[in-house]
Every structure is written in C-alpha cells, then in structure tokens.
Design an enzyme around this catalytic site. Structure first.
Site, PDB file in Angstrom:
ATOM      1  N   ASN A 142       0.803  -1.220   0.000  1.00  0.00           N
ATOM      2  CA  ASN A 142       0.000   0.000   0.000  1.00  0.00           C
ATOM      3  C   ASN A 142       0.837   1.272   0.000  1.00  0.00           C
ATOM      4  O   ASN A 142       0.302   2.369  -0.159  1.00  0.00           O
ATOM      5  CB  ASN A 142      -0.960   0.009   1.198  1.00  0.00           C
ATOM      6  N   ARG A 161      -2.411 -11.181  -4.005  1.00  0.00           N
ATOM      7  CA  ARG A 161      -2.401  -9.749  -4.332  1.00  0.00           C
ATOM      8  C   ARG A 161      -1.576  -8.974  -3.305  1.00  0.00           C
ATOM      9  O   ARG A 161      -1.088  -7.887  -3.605  1.00  0.00           O
ATOM     10  CB  ARG A 161      -3.831  -9.184  -4.299  1.00  0.00           C
TER      11      ARG A 161
HETATM   12  C1  UD1 Z   1      -6.530   1.930   1.538  1.00  0.00           C
HETATM   13  C2  UD1 Z   1      -5.783   0.634   1.491  1.00  0.00           C
HETATM   14  C3  UD1 Z   1      -6.646  -0.505   2.031  1.00  0.00           C
HETATM   15  C4  UD1 Z   1      -7.190  -0.164   3.414  1.00  0.00           C
HETATM   16  C5  UD1 Z   1      -7.858   1.215   3.415  1.00  0.00           C
HETATM   17  C6  UD1 Z   1      -8.277   1.678   4.781  1.00  0.00           C
HETATM   18  C7  UD1 Z   1      -4.352   0.961  -0.431  1.00  0.00           C
HETATM   19  C8  UD1 Z   1      -3.987   0.566  -1.815  1.00  0.00           C
HETATM   20  N1  UD1 Z   1      -5.399   0.354   0.119  1.00  0.00           N
HETATM   21  O1  UD1 Z   1      -7.645   1.794   0.656  1.00  0.00           O
HETATM   22  O2  UD1 Z   1      -5.846  -1.691   2.108  1.00  0.00           O
HETATM   23  O3  UD1 Z   1      -8.130  -1.133   3.805  1.00  0.00           O
HETATM   24  O4  UD1 Z   1      -6.955   2.205   2.869  1.00  0.00           O
HETATM   25  O5  UD1 Z   1      -7.192   1.743   5.636  1.00  0.00           O
HETATM   26  O6  UD1 Z   1      -3.678   1.758   0.182  1.00  0.00           O
HETATM   27  N2  UD1 Z   1     -14.454   6.431   0.847  1.00  0.00           N
HETATM   28  C9  UD1 Z   1     -15.501   7.179   0.359  1.00  0.00           C
HETATM   29  N3  UD1 Z   1     -15.258   8.028  -0.689  1.00  0.00           N
HETATM   30  C10 UD1 Z   1     -14.015   8.150  -1.251  1.00  0.00           C
HETATM   31  C11 UD1 Z   1     -12.952   7.373  -0.736  1.00  0.00           C
HETATM   32  C12 UD1 Z   1     -13.210   6.515   0.327  1.00  0.00           C
HETATM   33  O7  UD1 Z   1     -16.627   7.093   0.832  1.00  0.00           O
HETATM   34  O8  UD1 Z   1     -13.854   8.941  -2.195  1.00  0.00           O
HETATM   35  C13 UD1 Z   1     -14.722   5.479   1.963  1.00  0.00           C
HETATM   36  C14 UD1 Z   1     -14.506   4.036   1.519  1.00  0.00           C
HETATM   37  O9  UD1 Z   1     -15.637   3.532   0.871  1.00  0.00           O
HETATM   38  C15 UD1 Z   1     -14.203   3.358   2.841  1.00  0.00           C
HETATM   39  C16 UD1 Z   1     -13.458   4.433   3.625  1.00  0.00           C
HETATM   40  O10 UD1 Z   1     -13.755   5.666   2.975  1.00  0.00           O
HETATM   41  O11 UD1 Z   1     -15.388   3.035   3.486  1.00  0.00           O
HETATM   42  C17 UD1 Z   1     -11.961   4.222   3.671  1.00  0.00           C
HETATM   43  O12 UD1 Z   1     -11.445   4.168   2.374  1.00  0.00           O
HETATM   44  P1  UD1 Z   1      -9.988   4.680   1.969  1.00  0.00           P
HETATM   45  O13 UD1 Z   1      -9.266   5.165   3.172  1.00  0.00           O
HETATM   46  O14 UD1 Z   1     -10.116   5.586   0.818  1.00  0.00           O
HETATM   47  O15 UD1 Z   1      -9.328   3.331   1.496  1.00  0.00           O
HETATM   48  P2  UD1 Z   1      -8.468   3.067   0.204  1.00  0.00           P
HETATM   49  O16 UD1 Z   1      -7.540   4.206  -0.023  1.00  0.00           O
HETATM   50  O17 UD1 Z   1      -9.318   2.629  -0.911  1.00  0.00           O
END
Ligand code: UD1
Length: 419
Positions: free
Chosen positions: A23, A398
C-alpha cells in the site's frame, strides 16, 4: 487454479523477513509519473497488484524495468500518453485510480475507468473528486469512465469528510505540481502517506504535516527523479504476529517498523502476546493464555481494518467472548462465513461480529473471499484439526509475497497445489 493445503500442528518459530508495503509501493509507483526523470524504487514486493500497476503505468508511456530478485523498479516517464480507451486493468484494481492525481499534476487531464465494486464495500471515489474540484478540475462521468480536465491546476483548501487514504494520496500528488498552496484537512495519517510524502520530497516537492490530520503542499514548477526505499509492510508483519500468537510460537520479524505496528502491538498485549526488540528485529511470543478482547477498526493510528480478519481468527480460538466492530468498510465480514465452516462461533449483527472462542476448529474446504480475509483463513487453519484446503488464493497473492514459503520457513506444513 491454485489452492493452499494447510496441516495444523506446529508452533510458528524462527525468523521471517517482512517485504515492502504494497500500500506504500502502489501510490509511489503512480507518483513516479509526476517527473520526466528516472526514479528508482527499492523494496517493491513482486505482487500481482504491483505487476498490474506497472502494466498500467507502461500503458501511459512510462519505461519500466523491474528486477524482481532485487525487488527494485526503475521507472522513467519521459513522455506520457492518454490512451483513448481506459484500461480494463483499471477497473479490476482500485489502487489504479491513484494515477489520477499524477496524470492531472503532469498533464492536466486523465481518463480512467472507475474502480469497480469491491467485495468488502462500495468504495466510491467521491472524496477524490471533491478534492480535485477544489483544485480547478472539471469531471465528467459516463459509462463507468471518468474524464478529468484542469485548464490550470491550482492549490486550494480541501476538507475531507473522512480521512480517506486514497483521496489524501491523490490530492497530494495533484497538488505538488499545482499552482500555489494546498491544504488538506482531515487528511489520512497512515505511515503509507508519510512514505509517499518522503518520496515526493525526494523528487523536490514541498510538503509538510504528513502523518498528521493537516497536510500542506506548495506547488513547484517541476520534479526531478530520485531513489526511494519503500517502508516495510505493517499488515504482513501483523499477520505473522497473529500467527505466532495463535500457535503459541516465537517469531522474529526482520525489517519491521515497530512504530507503525503500535495499534496491533497494543491489542496483542491485551491478550497476553508480547513483543520485544531484538538484534535482528521484533520478537513476538505469548506469555500465558490468550485472552478475549474487543476491537474497533479506525483510521490510523486506530486499529487497522486490514488486520480485522486476522484478529477474528485469533478470537475464534480464544476462550471467552470477543467483539469486532468494523467502522471502515460496510461489508468486511465475508471471511466470517468461511470461518464458520471451520467451526468458528461468530455471529454478525450489522457492523459487529460477536466471537465465542472454541477449541474445535476443524480443517475444511474454504475459499479466500478477499485479500486479508484469505490470510486470516490460513491463520485459522494453523489452529485447526486436520487439513484445510483454501481456494481462490489469487486474492491472498495480491498482497502477500510468497506467503507459503515464509510460513514453511517458520515450520508450517503448507503446500500450494494446482487443481
Ligand atoms: C486503503 C488501502 C486498504 C485499506 C484502506 C483503509 C491501499 C492501496 N489500500 O484503501 O488496504 O483497507 O486504505 O485503511 O492503500 N471512501 C468514500 N469516498 C471516497 C474514498 C473513500 O466514501 O472517495 C470510503 C470508503 O468507501 C471506505 C473508507 O472511505 O469506506 C476508507 O477508504 P480509503 O481510506 O479511501 O481506502 P483506500 O484508499 O481505498
């Protein structure tokens, strides 16, 4: 199709080398598009997600060589192209959306497939887009494709409704080459954010506040190449720690950053699992009976959602009542169904999982439902009676580099077989 066959029995013991963090590597690789000069990224684990990201970056015109033995990527993005059709690959891997920030920073345009629905939750990108809009980006969404255009990318104040890791990273990447200053409020503070900031600073970006809830970025004219070493994978490390705890083992994790593991170490300590610094790393061992616990997933420095499933395996063999509350993703208990097939006593109510520890976990045929859930099944298999067959292991691969080799070195009877 490949499967893992695991026979329980032994205690995990010995030393395991922790790989670079997936990540952290993924956003850093995407960020390398921000400079025309060559970047050298070390400690990059040759995982399928990483291979997909490299393929995607090549599609945008980057020249890449990946020495998989040295775990080192050389990437040079002299000329970038925006392909007419966005890549299928992008749809399959959410992290691919991380190229949006660097393409906007470098070219002012990006055309990407929206990341597809994911098993563990809907995972929208609205926060990424909100941040981009503040920076002067116009977005249009049609047929699952998002078109982003900025006549002139400019800094601004971005408030994130939720400290999303991906949104924070994307906005940072766009902001380093934007005109003026950007402030990201309620930013994510994960160690992977700091690693991305360190890489960008190494390329000449002006960033401060990373690792806190407020990040400041001052746009610069251009970035240069640099060498960077990716941080160790705190989730891989945490997974082996839970394995040591469940089997009453004694394991030394080589190459970990103890600070990044604080929330995991704190929870393990609550259930009688100790850690201590030793010459070659961090030792993990049990001191007495495992104790039940309650945990709630939170943004860093809270307990990581990516360790939730592994702790559910631990709770399943710990006498007494434990509770997991998942606040980060709405549907991240898929692994519980597979664990129940192995005899685990888990009751799900909305975002809560009530786990009663039991001593009759039995080997069964199960499938990995997602990356971390799959790893948790391997852990549960370590404590099961008989043989466990785990299918759909591509999910596990992965994010865990050579997990079966590493477990074998710690004394586990695990085989990868072709079906
Ligand atoms: C990253 C990690 C993943 C980890 C997650 C939370 C990577 C590649 N992946 O995923 O392994 O589980 O952080 O620690 O780094 N959300 C929204 N809108 C957005 C973006 C996010 O509602 O535009 C919500 C998501 O649906 C989720 C929450 O925010 O419920 C956390 O997501 P986010 O922190 O963005 O996770 P990722 O960056 O996708």
């Amino acid at each position: 199709m490949e499967k893992f066959i695991v026979h329980a029995g032994g205690k995990l013991s010995g030393t395991v080398k922790i790989s670079g963090a997936k990540n952290a590597a993924l956003p850093i690789l995407a960020a390398a598009l921000l400079t025309k000069e060559k970047c050298i990224i070390q400690n990059v684990p040759p995982l399928t997600d990483v291979e997909h990201m490299l393929e995607l970056l090549e599609g945008f015109g980057a020249k890449i060589s990946f020495d998989r033995n040295k775990e080192e990527v050389e990437i040079e993005a002299l000329e970038l192209v925006i392909p007419e059709e966005p890549y299928e690959l992008a749809r399959s891997m959410r992290a691919s959306f991380l190229v949006a920030g660097s393409l906007l920073g470098r070219l002012g345009v990006a055309k990407l497939s929206l990341p597809g629905g994911c098993q563990i939750g809907t995972r929208p990108v609205d926060l990424h887009l909100k941040g981009f809009r503040v920076m002067g980006v116009k977005d249009k969404m049609e047929y699952g494709v998002v078109d982003l255009v900025a006549k002139r990318l400019k800094g601004g104040i971005v408030y994130l409704d939720f400290p999303s890791v991906g949104a924070t990273e994307n906005i940072m990447m766009a902001a380093v080459l934007a005109k003026g200053k950007t402030k990201i409020e309620n930013a994510a503070a994960e160690p992977e954010i700091i690693d991305l900031a360190n890489f960008l600073r190494g390329c000449g970006a002006k960033i401060s506040g990373d690792g806190t809830g407020t990040i400041y970025i001052e746009g610069v004219e251009g970035l240069h190449g640099c060498s960077h070493q990716v941080i160790p994978d705190r989730i891989e490390a945490g997974t082996f720690m839970v394995g040591a705890a469940m089997t009453d083992g004694d394991v030394v994790l080589e190459g970990v950053e103890e600070e990044h593991l604080k929330p995991v170490i704190a929870k393990l300590l609550e259930c009688n699992v100790k850690t201590e610094k030793v010459a070659n790393g961090l030792r993990v061992y049990r001191k007495g009976k495992l104790l039940p616990m309650q945990l709630k997933t939170m943004p860093y420095p809270g307990f990581p959602t990516d360790m939730q499933a592994q702790f559910m395996s631990l709770m399943s063999i710990t006498k007494g009542s434990s509770l997991v509350t998942e606040t980060m993703f709405e549907n991240r208990f898929l692994h519980a169904g597979e664990m129940q097939r192995m005899g685990a006593d888990i009751r799900i109510e909305s975002r809560n999982a009530f786990v009663e520890g039991c001593d009759h976990i039995t080997g069964s045929q199960v499938v990995a439902t997602d990356l971390r859930g799959g790893a948790a099944l391997i852990l549960l298999a370590l404590a099961a009676q008989g043989e466990t067959e785990i299918g759909e292991i591509h999910h596990i691969e992965r994010g865990y580099y050579h997990i079966e080799e590493k477990l074998k070195k710690l004394g586990v009877d695990i085989e990868k077989i072709q079906m």
